[in-house]
Write a protein that holds these residues in place. Sequence first.
Motif, PDB file in Angstrom:
ATOM      1  N   ALA A 187     -29.771   2.555 -48.320  1.00  0.00           N
ATOM      2  CA  ALA A 187     -31.068   3.191 -48.582  1.00  0.00           C
ATOM      3  C   ALA A 187     -32.149   2.161 -48.812  1.00  0.00           C
ATOM      4  O   ALA A 187     -33.335   2.425 -48.581  1.00  0.00           O
ATOM      5  CB  ALA A 187     -30.967   4.137 -49.774  1.00  0.00           C
ATOM      6  N   ASP A 188     -31.758   0.973 -49.304  1.00  0.00           N
ATOM      7  CA  ASP A 188     -32.751  -0.064 -49.555  1.00  0.00           C
ATOM      8  C   ASP A 188     -33.196  -0.771 -48.284  1.00  0.00           C
ATOM      9  O   ASP A 188     -34.183  -1.512 -48.300  1.00  0.00           O
ATOM     10  CB  ASP A 188     -32.190  -1.099 -50.536  1.00  0.00           C
ATOM     11  N   LEU A 189     -32.468  -0.585 -47.207  1.00  0.00           N
ATOM     12  CA  LEU A 189     -32.810  -1.245 -45.959  1.00  0.00           C
ATOM     13  C   LEU A 189     -33.825  -0.421 -45.182  1.00  0.00           C
ATOM     14  O   LEU A 189     -33.885   0.805 -45.307  1.00  0.00           O
ATOM     15  CB  LEU A 189     -31.542  -1.459 -45.118  1.00  0.00           C
ATOM     16  N   ASP A 190     -34.583  -1.090 -44.389  1.00  0.00           N
ATOM     17  CA  ASP A 190     -35.607  -0.432 -43.587  1.00  0.00           C
ATOM     18  C   ASP A 190     -34.949   0.192 -42.372  1.00  0.00           C
ATOM     19  O   ASP A 190     -34.445  -0.517 -41.487  1.00  0.00           O
ATOM     20  CB  ASP A 190     -36.669  -1.445 -43.171  1.00  0.00           C
ATOM     21  N   SER A 191     -34.915   1.525 -42.320  1.00  0.00           N
ATOM     22  CA  SER A 191     -34.253   2.228 -41.221  1.00  0.00           C
ATOM     23  C   SER A 191     -35.109   2.290 -39.961  1.00  0.00           C
ATOM     24  O   SER A 191     -34.617   2.631 -38.886  1.00  0.00           O
ATOM     25  CB  SER A 191     -33.890   3.652 -41.656  1.00  0.00           C
ATOM     26  N   THR A 192     -36.403   2.000 -40.086  1.00  0.00           N
ATOM     27  CA  THR A 192     -37.283   2.111 -38.925  1.00  0.00           C
ATOM     28  C   THR A 192     -37.296   0.841 -38.084  1.00  0.00           C
ATOM     29  O   THR A 192     -37.695   0.889 -36.926  1.00  0.00           O
ATOM     30  CB  THR A 192     -38.708   2.423 -39.398  1.00  0.00           C
ATOM     31  N   GLU A 193     -36.870  -0.264 -38.639  1.00  0.00           N
ATOM     32  CA  GLU A 193     -36.927  -1.502 -37.879  1.00  0.00           C
ATOM     33  C   GLU A 193     -35.845  -1.526 -36.808  1.00  0.00           C
ATOM     34  O   GLU A 193     -34.767  -0.942 -36.954  1.00  0.00           O
ATOM     35  CB  GLU A 193     -36.752  -2.701 -38.810  1.00  0.00           C
ATOM     36  N   LYS A 194     -36.156  -2.205 -35.742  1.00  0.00           N
ATOM     37  CA  LYS A 194     -35.219  -2.323 -34.629  1.00  0.00           C
ATOM     38  C   LYS A 194     -34.293  -3.493 -34.881  1.00  0.00           C
ATOM     39  O   LYS A 194     -34.729  -4.598 -35.206  1.00  0.00           O
ATOM     40  CB  LYS A 194     -35.983  -2.533 -33.324  1.00  0.00           C
ATOM     41  N   ILE A 195     -33.029  -3.233 -34.758  1.00  0.00           N
ATOM     42  CA  ILE A 195     -32.028  -4.273 -35.008  1.00  0.00           C
ATOM     43  C   ILE A 195     -31.133  -4.392 -33.795  1.00  0.00           C
ATOM     44  O   ILE A 195     -30.991  -3.459 -32.989  1.00  0.00           O
ATOM     45  CB  ILE A 195     -31.192  -3.950 -36.264  1.00  0.00           C
ATOM     46  N   SER A 196     -30.501  -5.510 -33.669  1.00  0.00           N
ATOM     47  CA  SER A 196     -29.620  -5.752 -32.534  1.00  0.00           C
ATOM     48  C   SER A 196     -28.258  -5.106 -32.773  1.00  0.00           C
ATOM     49  O   SER A 196     -27.951  -4.589 -33.852  1.00  0.00           O
ATOM     50  CB  SER A 196     -29.449  -7.255 -32.327  1.00  0.00           C
ATOM     51  N   LYS A 197     -27.444  -5.160 -31.746  1.00  0.00           N
ATOM     52  CA  LYS A 197     -26.116  -4.562 -31.825  1.00  0.00           C
ATOM     53  C   LYS A 197     -25.240  -5.310 -32.821  1.00  0.00           C
ATOM     54  O   LYS A 197     -24.456  -4.703 -33.558  1.00  0.00           O
ATOM     55  CB  LYS A 197     -25.478  -4.581 -30.439  1.00  0.00           C
ATOM     56  N   GLU A 198     -25.372  -6.630 -32.880  1.00  0.00           N
ATOM     57  CA  GLU A 198     -24.565  -7.417 -33.812  1.00  0.00           C
ATOM     58  C   GLU A 198     -24.934  -7.124 -35.263  1.00  0.00           C
ATOM     59  O   GLU A 198     -24.073  -7.003 -36.131  1.00  0.00           O
ATOM     60  CB  GLU A 198     -24.732  -8.914 -33.519  1.00  0.00           C
ATOM     61  N   VAL A 199     -26.257  -6.983 -35.503  1.00  0.00           N
ATOM     62  CA  VAL A 199     -26.685  -6.671 -36.867  1.00  0.00           C
ATOM     63  C   VAL A 199     -26.222  -5.284 -37.276  1.00  0.00           C
ATOM     64  O   VAL A 199     -25.785  -5.059 -38.418  1.00  0.00           O
ATOM     65  CB  VAL A 199     -28.212  -6.799 -36.977  1.00  0.00           C
ATOM     66  N   ARG A 200     -26.297  -4.336 -36.361  1.00  0.00           N
ATOM     67  CA  ARG A 200     -25.841  -2.982 -36.674  1.00  0.00           C
ATOM     68  C   ARG A 200     -24.336  -2.969 -36.949  1.00  0.00           C
ATOM     69  O   ARG A 200     -23.866  -2.269 -37.850  1.00  0.00           O
ATOM     70  CB  ARG A 200     -26.168  -2.047 -35.507  1.00  0.00           C
ATOM     71  N   ARG A 201     -23.613  -3.757 -36.197  1.00  0.00           N
ATOM     72  CA  ARG A 201     -22.165  -3.838 -36.425  1.00  0.00           C
ATOM     73  C   ARG A 201     -21.863  -4.472 -37.777  1.00  0.00           C
ATOM     74  O   ARG A 201     -20.984  -4.016 -38.513  1.00  0.00           O
ATOM     75  CB  ARG A 201     -21.532  -4.660 -35.305  1.00  0.00           C
ATOM     76  N   LEU A 202     -22.626  -5.509 -38.135  1.00  0.00           N
ATOM     77  CA  LEU A 202     -22.414  -6.156 -39.431  1.00  0.00           C
ATOM     78  C   LEU A 202     -22.750  -5.219 -40.579  1.00  0.00           C
ATOM     79  O   LEU A 202     -22.039  -5.172 -41.592  1.00  0.00           O
ATOM     80  CB  LEU A 202     -23.266  -7.427 -39.509  1.00  0.00           C
ATOM     81  N   ARG A 203     -23.822  -4.448 -40.433  1.00  0.00           N
ATOM     82  CA  ARG A 203     -24.196  -3.520 -41.501  1.00  0.00           C
ATOM     83  C   ARG A 203     -23.155  -2.426 -41.684  1.00  0.00           C
ATOM     84  O   ARG A 203     -22.830  -2.047 -42.819  1.00  0.00           O
ATOM     85  CB  ARG A 203     -25.558  -2.906 -41.185  1.00  0.00           C
ATOM     86  N   SER A 204     -22.619  -1.916 -40.589  1.00  0.00           N
ATOM     87  CA  SER A 204     -21.590  -0.878 -40.704  1.00  0.00           C
ATOM     88  C   SER A 204     -20.337  -1.432 -41.379  1.00  0.00           C
ATOM     89  O   SER A 204     -19.700  -0.747 -42.198  1.00  0.00           O
ATOM     90  CB  SER A 204     -21.248  -0.330 -39.324  1.00  0.00           C
ATOM     91  N   PHE A 205     -20.003  -2.688 -41.073  1.00  0.00           N
ATOM     92  CA  PHE A 205     -18.850  -3.305 -41.737  1.00  0.00           C
ATOM     93  C   PHE A 205     -19.108  -3.487 -43.228  1.00  0.00           C
ATOM     94  O   PHE A 205     -18.233  -3.240 -44.067  1.00  0.00           O
ATOM     95  CB  PHE A 205     -18.548  -4.651 -41.083  1.00  0.00           C
ATOM     96  N   GLU A 206     -20.325  -3.927 -43.584  1.00  0.00           N
ATOM     97  CA  GLU A 206     -20.633  -4.134 -44.997  1.00  0.00           C
ATOM     98  C   GLU A 206     -20.586  -2.830 -45.786  1.00  0.00           C
ATOM     99  O   GLU A 206     -20.068  -2.797 -46.914  1.00  0.00           O
ATOM    100  CB  GLU A 206     -22.014  -4.774 -45.120  1.00  0.00           C
ATOM    101  N   GLN A 207     -21.081  -1.751 -45.186  1.00  0.00           N
ATOM    102  CA  GLN A 207     -21.041  -0.474 -45.892  1.00  0.00           C
ATOM    103  C   GLN A 207     -19.616   0.032 -46.037  1.00  0.00           C
ATOM    104  O   GLN A 207     -19.248   0.595 -47.078  1.00  0.00           O
ATOM    105  CB  GLN A 207     -21.907   0.557 -45.156  1.00  0.00           C
ATOM    106  N   ALA A 208     -18.798  -0.183 -45.021  1.00  0.00           N
ATOM    107  CA  ALA A 208     -17.382   0.202 -45.130  1.00  0.00           C
ATOM    108  C   ALA A 208     -16.679  -0.632 -46.197  1.00  0.00           C
ATOM    109  O   ALA A 208     -15.862  -0.116 -46.974  1.00  0.00           O
ATOM    110  CB  ALA A 208     -16.689   0.032 -43.780  1.00  0.00           C
TER     111      ALA A 208
END
Length: 685
Positions: A187-208
């Motif tokens: 929730a603290d991250l900016d959901s509107t910003e465009k991120i790359s596939k690697e960053v999205r993969r890293l974020r999903s891993f961190e949340q898991a």
Amino acid sequence: MVAIPAVKRRKITPPSISGEDSPASTLIERVDTGYDDFFNTASRWNLEQDYEQKPRKQKKKEKESTRLPIKTAEGKIEHLSAPEADEDDQDSFLESAAEDSPIERQPVSVEEKSPEVSTRQKILEAKEELARLASLINEDPEEHAGAFKQIGQIAASPNPTIKMLGMATQLAVYKDVIPGYRIRPIADLDSTEKISKEVRRLRSFEQALVGSYQVYVKELARRARTGKDPSEASASIAQVAISCACALLLAVAHFNFRGELLKILVDRLSYNQIDANYTKCRETLETLFRDDEDGTPSLDAVTLLTKMIKARDHRIDESVLNLFLHLRLLSEFSSKASQDRVDKPSAEDRGAGKKLKSKREFRTKKHRKVLKEQKAVEKEFKEADAIVSHEERDRMQAETLKLVFVTYFRILKARSPNLMGAVLEGLAKYAHLINQDFFGDILEALKELIKDAEPLSADDPDDSDSTKPIASTTTITRSTLLCINTAFALLAGQDVAKSASSLSLDLSFFTTHLYQSLYSLALNPDLEYSSKSLHLPDPYSPSPLHDQNPTTTKKPTNKVNLRTTSSLLHTALSAILLPRTTPPVRIAAFVKQFHTLLLHTPEKSSVALLALLQQVLKVHGRKVASLWNTDERRGDGVFDALKGELEGCNPFASTVWEGELLKLHYCNGVRDGIKRVGGILKGLG
């Protein structure tokens, strides 16, 4: 010749005989009738009942086993037969059913019971599965993020052994996988910003990772609590859970859910039962306090400990309070504080201040913008690397110090007997960090503690009452010495030169009380014992340690301080006599009493007092040299050793005649000490 085709013969039904059917017609009629009956009754057939009543084929003759015999754990030799396949029986049954029945029947499915797996086999399978999942996570954590949940499901097994293996596996995995930074919520991250596939993969891993780790920490907290009568299995699981929490706190104290891990340890320290788990939690917090470079983990731990001590109404073990002595601020923090505020250093002390306008560097607007962006980038790098500035660390340590003083002063006011030694020892350690306001309050509290112990002094007429416990008298004597040592340690920690005008420093009350207690201390049989010494209790004591029931014992009411009474006395006398500003009358009175004490104290205490006497003579020898020479006596009247006032006992009217007796002492160390005292006096003359 021309071939003539054969004439097709036609079957002619013979004529019926009158009054009697022919055999052929009878057969046809029977067949037609049979088929009609079959179709009329087929719907009423009970196939299941027919199946149950149908006879089974006998088992085939057992074949000779080709397996080798085995020897069991009991030493018996058994022959194992090879398992037989059921396909032949099933096929033969289906064939027989097809032959006997005119209609093709559907095969009936029979549920086969799975063989029961032994507990040992389950544990082995769980080990293999845990090892496989852990290997997958270590190879590529981002690719196998779902393995965290699978390991948690295995750890939720009702089997205690599998549960403990699962918790230990999760500990090893999380210690290897957890990054060196704190993960923010999505929730603290900016959901509107465009991120790359690697960053999205890293974020999903961190949340898991954070979600699975949170579940694991909650499970540790739940398993660490045991009931009033825990079973052996639950006690083992609780021990493993506490060990995992301690290891995680030391390894990943910077990561999320540090507060939950600290709650597990503080909750265990709130129990009065001291066991392996208690010791493990205490040692973990000691290590955390010593190795904490940030200051935030120590502040969180001290906050929880302070709340727990207050909630328990100070009914805790003294070792919990001694945890404060391992804080790094004892050696790093430079400001002074009290229970409500912290004295910040002035701008001159910090060496900082506003720069003069003439010395300021000229910067263009573009240059200032570039510097501002660089500072923002450096700040982000510091947050990513978990680097804490000196100002932030000082702020954390100041808040921690205030909480420590709040706890100490609250216990002083409550006068908890089992924690008073730990509080006094802690105040002596933190003396250099106490400001002037708090210093006066502590001295008043120490005076009240000593006044409460005065009825048991030698001057009190009620001291001859034989009904008073001996152990309590010794305990109060130790408390008095602790108060005196704390008062002089606080004085040594203050900057007297700066605070002389605003702070009234008068410690004559403590000096007089120590002088009056010297005789009783010299006759104390436990002078060289500490409160934790392992010696047998007096069986004739009015308050024996054992009840009438030999199976139950009472805990002795001992103090916290581990030093012996002789060591406490030596420290107090050093603080009073060694400063160069000590008046000559006070030094002479104590030197005279020294020689009287040496006639009664044990061997080791006598040697220690003689060593202290030599130091005093090296500093103040010329002030008290007349005590060894009757021709140079300066006092008039009579020396009164039992005088209540120190300055009124007239010490210069006496001589140190006890030295001649000490030269004949049975101990070589005492005789050598007296000789060295004489050598110092000769050197002064």
